[in-house]
Write an enzyme that holds these catalytic residues in place. Sequence first.
Site, PDB file in Angstrom:
ATOM      1  N   ASN A 161     -69.762  31.526  -8.548  1.00  0.00           N
ATOM      2  CA  ASN A 161     -70.774  33.103  -8.472  1.00  0.00           C
ATOM      3  C   ASN A 161     -71.606  32.183  -7.842  1.00  0.00           C
ATOM      4  OD1 ASN A 161     -72.430  30.895 -10.629  1.00  0.00           O
ATOM      5  ND2 ASN A 161     -70.979  32.152 -12.173  1.00  0.00           N
ATOM      6  N   ILE A 162     -72.565  33.049  -7.530  1.00  0.00           N
ATOM      7  CA  ILE A 162     -73.879  32.977  -6.966  1.00  0.00           C
ATOM      8  C   ILE A 162     -74.978  31.382  -7.267  1.00  0.00           C
ATOM      9  CG2 ILE A 162     -74.274  35.919  -6.612  1.00  0.00           C
ATOM     10  CD1 ILE A 162     -76.165  35.726  -9.116  1.00  0.00           C
ATOM     11  N   ASP A 213     -70.138  42.389 -10.727  1.00  0.00           N
ATOM     12  CA  ASP A 213     -70.564  44.211 -10.418  1.00  0.00           C
ATOM     13  C   ASP A 213     -69.854  44.969  -9.344  1.00  0.00           C
ATOM     14  OD1 ASP A 213     -71.752  43.953 -12.352  1.00  0.00           O
ATOM     15  OD2 ASP A 213     -73.641  42.244 -11.316  1.00  0.00           O
ATOM     16  N   GLY A 214     -69.884  43.438  -8.131  1.00  0.00           N
ATOM     17  CA  GLY A 214     -68.523  44.089  -6.436  1.00  0.00           C
ATOM     18  C   GLY A 214     -69.932  43.988  -5.434  1.00  0.00           C
ATOM     19  N   TRP A 215     -70.488  43.389  -5.652  1.00  0.00           N
ATOM     20  CA  TRP A 215     -71.534  42.902  -4.686  1.00  0.00           C
ATOM     21  C   TRP A 215     -72.332  42.230  -3.879  1.00  0.00           C
ATOM     22  CZ3 TRP A 215     -75.535  46.165  -8.583  1.00  0.00           C
ATOM     23  CH2 TRP A 215     -75.604  45.064  -9.886  1.00  0.00           C
ATOM     24  N   CYS A 263     -65.282  42.166  -7.985  1.00  0.00           N
ATOM     25  CA  CYS A 263     -65.411  40.304  -8.521  1.00  0.00           C
ATOM     26  C   CYS A 263     -66.065  41.397 -10.079  1.00  0.00           C
ATOM     27  CB  CYS A 263     -66.523  39.649  -8.050  1.00  0.00           C
ATOM     28  SG  CYS A 263     -67.949  40.560  -7.457  1.00  0.00           S
ATOM     29  N   ARG A 322     -69.357  38.738  -3.887  1.00  0.00           N
ATOM     30  CA  ARG A 322     -68.115  38.160  -3.729  1.00  0.00           C
ATOM     31  C   ARG A 322     -67.236  39.226  -2.771  1.00  0.00           C
ATOM     32  NH1 ARG A 322     -67.685  34.560  -9.160  1.00  0.00           N
ATOM     33  NH2 ARG A 322     -69.239  36.659 -10.326  1.00  0.00           N
TER      34      ARG A 322
END
Lengths: 653, 406
Positions: free
Chosen positions: A274-275, A339-341, A337, A343
């Site tokens: 993740n980020i 939120d889909g914005w 992923c 990865r």
Amino acid sequence: LCHFFVQVENVRLLDRLSSRKSALGTLYLTATHVIFVENGSETRKETWVLHSQISSIEKQATTATGCPLLIRCKNFQVIQLVIPQERDCHDIYISLIRLARPVKYEELYCFSFNPKLDKEEREQGWKLVDLNEEYNRMGIPNNYWQISDVNRDYGVCDSYPTEVYVPKSATAHIIVGSSKFRSRRRFPALSYYCKDNNASICRSSQPLSGFSARCLEDEQMLQAIRKANPGSDFIYVVDTRPKLNAMANRAAGKGYENEDNYSNIKFQFIGIENIHVMRNSLQKMLEVCELKSPSMSDFLWGLENSGWLKHIKAIMDAGIFIAKAVAEEGVSVLVHCSDGWDRTAQVCSVASLLLDPYYRTMKGFMVLIEKDWVSFGHKFNHRYGNLDGDPKEISPVIDQFIECVWQLMEQFPCAFEFNERFLIHIQHHIYSCQFGNFLCNSQKERRELKIQERTYSFWAHLWKNRADYLNPLYRSDHSQTQGTLHPEMAPCNFLYKFWSGMYNRFEKGLHPRQSVTDYLMAVKEETQQLEEELEVLKERLANLQKSQLYDNKTEQRDRGKQLGTSTSNNSLANTPQEYSNDLKSFPSRSPSQGDEEDSALILTQDNLKSSDPDLSANSDQESGVEDLSCRSPSCLPSEDSGKDSDEAVFLAV
Amino acid sequence: TDEWRLSCINKEFSVCPSYPPVVIVPKSIDDEALRKVAMFRHGSRFPVLSYYHKKNGMVMMRSSQPLTGTNGRRCKEDEKLINATLRPGKRGYIIDTRSLNVAQQARAKGGGFEQEVHYPQWRRIHKCIERFNILQESLIKLVEACNDQSHNMDRWLSKLEASNWLTHIKEILTAACLAAQEGASVLVHGTEGTDSTLQVTSLAQIILDPRCRTLRGFESLVVREWLQAGHPFQQRCAQSAYSNSKQKWEAPVFLLFLDCVWQILRQFPCSFEFNEQFLIMLFEHAYASQFGTFLGNNENERSKLKLPQKTMSLWSWVNRSEELSKFQNPLYEANSLVIWPSVAPQSLQLWEGIFLRWNRPSKFLDEAHEEMINIIRYNKELQAKVNALRRQLAEMETDDRMQENL
């Protein structure tokens, strides 16, 4: 230089790599830039840094020489200043903290930046990249896919664009139903469609499945995607998260698709972290890049410990998996992923790039970023910290995508129309806020801010300077520019390399001193001129031969005059020797200036500078020039400079 | 020159078995003195000229270690010889390719290093370049890592790190850059003066001397600084990386040199007349060759084996134009400048062309290379055409004018 509110003299700009080299000058703070102007030197070397590039400012303990200030930039420039007075340093520190973290969009540079284009040119600029045109290029709308206006007022999903492409059989009812079952209502929508076999890449956020929840419309939505590809009886659902993360999400009522509930799906995890993990990884890698004189072991160990290349490989592997599914198996893929914005954007765009040679052209690459990142609500503002916000939201998501492209360029040197400089400049301007393209977190926000009326488009700017970004090895009829790219998968880890051109971008001494790209571009340019001259000469020869047939004296005299002038013009512009003088940026072509002891064959930065004037105004392209030699021993042996200190450096190494 | 002379002192390999018959020494030192110096140097490798930098008269010499031993033996002739190479008032550097520790230990075995009190115009600098089995182990580890298909990203980098190969590259290049510092004369030696010494002196010449970056120049550099200088190819390049038996004398010294050249070539892709393939070819022939060039350990052995009579020379084969064209770098533009490579870890890379040769898909890279050649070839063709037309036109015009005048 106008309207600076702070001006401090006798500031020292340190060279990070060599303590013996530093420059004395004046520091200015303007509304938009930090500017350092060197004293005395004839060129008055200037270093410009946009406030929006500043990532962190560190005030260090005052020493006898003054108060050190360390400025780290988002484009990986690191600036070390020593300010004589503690009070001045504090003032600058406080002002910069404020300036580097604006609270309103209106404070950003793009709202004051004016490249002196008229209104029409600006509007044209914004029209350069047109996504409807892009979907048309893919062959859509067609029998299987259509444009939906269900989100026209951002009524269904506020982070999606107004125009989304969905399967024809997906009714508004299904879309809305599905959106309610997805995080942030980001329902499955088309990202890429492969004309040749009808396979597609769709994207969404995670389903709100928890441990057992189901949603009929969402199941129908996935069915519709499968049906839109009549050649295949199943679709892949790719969850780009590590399985553990996805499972943890179930406890919060989110999660992933249960194969039992959805008919004909094959579910697949591809573990991209993740980020937060990525932010820390970059941080660690940058610490390695910043080491003063690292040993080989320090460097390799640090690079490995950062995990950065492992993450890059994970993203690439996900992209490769999807590209294979689409191109080789002809199976459609739904990617998500959380939120889909983040990865999801990375993986969809890597897959598209592998699949479709169009995205490997300059224009196509702009379209790709516009499609998978800008339009689908990648949160540029949060990820790249344009406005003051939660530091935990910051993460180098698109940087990783850009690096994936570079890694591919290294493996497929002929496959991309653009060169490394193109990628570096895109990264730079994603953070610079000089153009409006990458502002805000969604299309909705950008429209509300009237970005297109108030700012300029970066794509137009890139396009105008496209000659500087060309890859000389690219040929549209070359085999590498056709069809899908097939990079090596698993065992070839050594294919992923550290990108010093990006992360040590401002330490020119670390880079190859001669650029093959620039050399070949110069050759190609010369070739083009030769071609033109050849035509002219052939014509003249033909004329001459013709006229020799009529041996008419008066005619000859006239023609003689004409020829005389044209000869001189041509030879001026076209003889190879004189041409090489035009190649200012290429000293090796005129190597007669043997006086320079240092082999200052500094190609890249010269070109960087000329290629993008506004870039060089914002960030100092030149600061590295003199210091080139930094880590290499080349700075040592100037005959007059004290030998003892030279030696000391070596002994310390 | 006025300062240097050719000496045939070693005609029958009688003074130093690993030197060639003819060497360059200071003019002011006669052969008698040389003989005494030879007695004072390991393996009789007395200081000889390796490179003379025309621009400023700076010289680079190489030798083996002095045999000072534990009781600090001296040799007046040695001191005189070394000092004779310095112009009045100038200082020089002695680069010992061993760490101070290792050099001190060498004294116990009769070796040692120059005491600064006895060589007052010289500063001694120790650089640590590894030898023998450490290098060999490094190579074995590296090749193992390159061939391991199973590991993930992390293990690859740590294995690359653990092999220490790039560390050796960095050390050697750093020492070479130091030796190449313009404006100072240097004497380079390690223990025997046949391994790390040659790496340093030959790389320094590549940095300084544009001729060494041409095909012929590089060939003669290899001949001068490796073959004639007595690098024991037979001992060092017997087994390469896949041998299990631990050969005591085996070490990839020459391969490390080639790798360093490749690193410089990568940083200055337009300054070398030859390409990567040329270096790879030399690597292969150093280990196994149908030519006699790299056989034996020195000139002495080669002449005893009558290799020049019995075998073909690699160079005679390579220098035929059809072979040579394979090794030409299309990007080459003569560059008369000194080229200083960066030795920062970010600037050094694994030499994939050698180590990943069989594991990496090279098709796309080869295509790129071909494309490069085509771009340049087309440019040259056009240039030739344009020039021909120009000449033709000029001739026709002068004809014209002459007719007019008539």
